[in-house]
Scaffold this active site. Sequence first.
Site, PDB file in Angstrom:
ATOM      1  N   ASP A 178       0.726  -1.225  -0.084  1.00 25.87           N
ATOM      2  CA  ASP A 178      -0.072  -0.015   0.136  1.00 25.87           C
ATOM      3  C   ASP A 178       0.842   1.135   0.067  1.00 25.87           C
ATOM      4  O   ASP A 178       1.759   1.249   0.713  1.00 25.87           O
ATOM      5  CB  ASP A 178      -1.099  -0.154   1.325  1.00 25.87           C
ATOM      6  CG  ASP A 178      -2.117   1.062   0.961  1.00 25.87           C
ATOM      7  OD1 ASP A 178      -2.921   0.720  -0.210  1.00 25.87           O
ATOM      8  OD2 ASP A 178      -2.129   1.905   1.469  1.00 25.87           O
ATOM      9  N   GLY A 198       0.910   6.881 -11.997  1.00 29.89           N
ATOM     10  CA  GLY A 198       0.639   7.585 -10.762  1.00 29.89           C
ATOM     11  C   GLY A 198       0.847   8.926 -10.900  1.00 29.89           C
ATOM     12  O   GLY A 198       1.048   9.720 -11.880  1.00 29.89           O
TER      13      GLY A 198
HETATM   14  P1  IMP Z   1      -2.695   1.699  -3.733  1.00 28.23           P
HETATM   15  O1  IMP Z   1      -2.675   0.692  -5.010  1.00 28.23           O
HETATM   16  O2  IMP Z   1      -3.913   1.652  -2.880  1.00 28.23           O
HETATM   17  O3  IMP Z   1      -1.306   1.307  -2.908  1.00 28.23           O
HETATM   18  O4  IMP Z   1      -2.544   3.057  -4.508  1.00 28.23           O
HETATM   19  C1  IMP Z   1      -1.364   3.603  -4.626  1.00 28.23           C
HETATM   20  C2  IMP Z   1      -1.536   4.942  -5.314  1.00 28.23           C
HETATM   21  O5  IMP Z   1      -0.353   5.735  -4.934  1.00 28.23           O
HETATM   22  C3  IMP Z   1      -1.234   4.689  -6.945  1.00 28.23           C
HETATM   23  O6  IMP Z   1      -2.397   4.337  -7.604  1.00 28.23           O
HETATM   24  C4  IMP Z   1      -0.629   5.916  -7.126  1.00 28.23           C
HETATM   25  O7  IMP Z   1      -1.565   7.003  -7.424  1.00 28.23           O
HETATM   26  C5  IMP Z   1       0.320   6.474  -6.011  1.00 28.23           C
HETATM   27  N1  IMP Z   1       1.503   5.563  -6.274  1.00 28.23           N
HETATM   28  C6  IMP Z   1       2.081   4.846  -5.229  1.00 28.23           C
HETATM   29  N2  IMP Z   1       3.304   4.472  -5.723  1.00 28.23           N
HETATM   30  C7  IMP Z   1       3.592   5.361  -6.653  1.00 28.23           C
HETATM   31  C8  IMP Z   1       5.014   5.456  -7.485  1.00 28.23           C
HETATM   32  O8  IMP Z   1       5.940   4.730  -7.244  1.00 28.23           O
HETATM   33  N3  IMP Z   1       4.705   6.409  -8.590  1.00 28.23           N
HETATM   34  C9  IMP Z   1       3.607   7.358  -8.684  1.00 28.23           C
HETATM   35  N4  IMP Z   1       2.498   7.062  -7.941  1.00 28.23           N
HETATM   36  C10 IMP Z   1       2.622   5.965  -6.946  1.00 28.23           C
END
Ligand code: IMP
Length: 206
Positions: free
Chosen positions: A76, A158
């Site tokens: 996460d 992201g």
């Molecule tokens: P998760 O899948 O709920 O952990 O959401 C993580 C979100 O954080 C992603 O959809 C991105 O928007 C952002 N994020 C996390 N890691 C990165 C990265 O390495 N680069 C750019 N955005 C990131």
Amino acid sequence: MTANLGAMDLLLATRNQHKTREFAQLLGPNFTLRDLTSEHDLPEIQETGRTFEENAVIKAIAISKIFPDQIVIADDSGLEVKSLGGAPGIFSARYAEENASDRRNVEKLLCELQGAPERSARFRCVIALVKNGELITTIAGEIAGKITKSPRGENGFGYDPIFIPEGFEETFAELPSDTKNAISHRGKAVAELVRYFNTARRSARK
Ligand code: IMP
């Protein structure tokens, strides 16, 4: 906590192929990584935690209960912007709206920061490692940097096009993936995870 981790086949609890690609590059050839993209009948996992750690654990345990014989890892992660009080944080993926595109999230963030002189931020990542529905450990990584005024670069995913890591002039989306992986929040956490596995393997051999 110690665990007999056996062979290094890992199930990554994500459908985000960008994350899977980064994990595969970071883990290297000693690990076989599978993700959830070919699993079509899984229940929706609600990320109801208040921290990255809680959400990583929720995801990893939920998937481990469905695949109890697998070593499951869940990441996460998100972006914390200082002048926004740490937002978007755990809501990074759904900042603009539920199921938001990366572009919409980036637009919203730039809009919130319009004219703001204080643009420091950090990416954070917590990895939860679970087997048989039980948490083995969590590992965190972070990288500090600042937010640009407009998106730059095509690599990554992201918020990469608007994040410049400390010590660089380029955004994560302009840097080669190897450079991002060497310094990123995820890169640091995965390096620690590999050290954890190596130590567990060595003590299992004794
Ligand atoms: P998760 O899948 O709920 O952990 O959401 C993580 C979100 O954080 C992603 O959809 C991105 O928007 C952002 N994020 C996390 N890691 C990165 C990265 O390495 N680069 C750019 N955005 C990131």
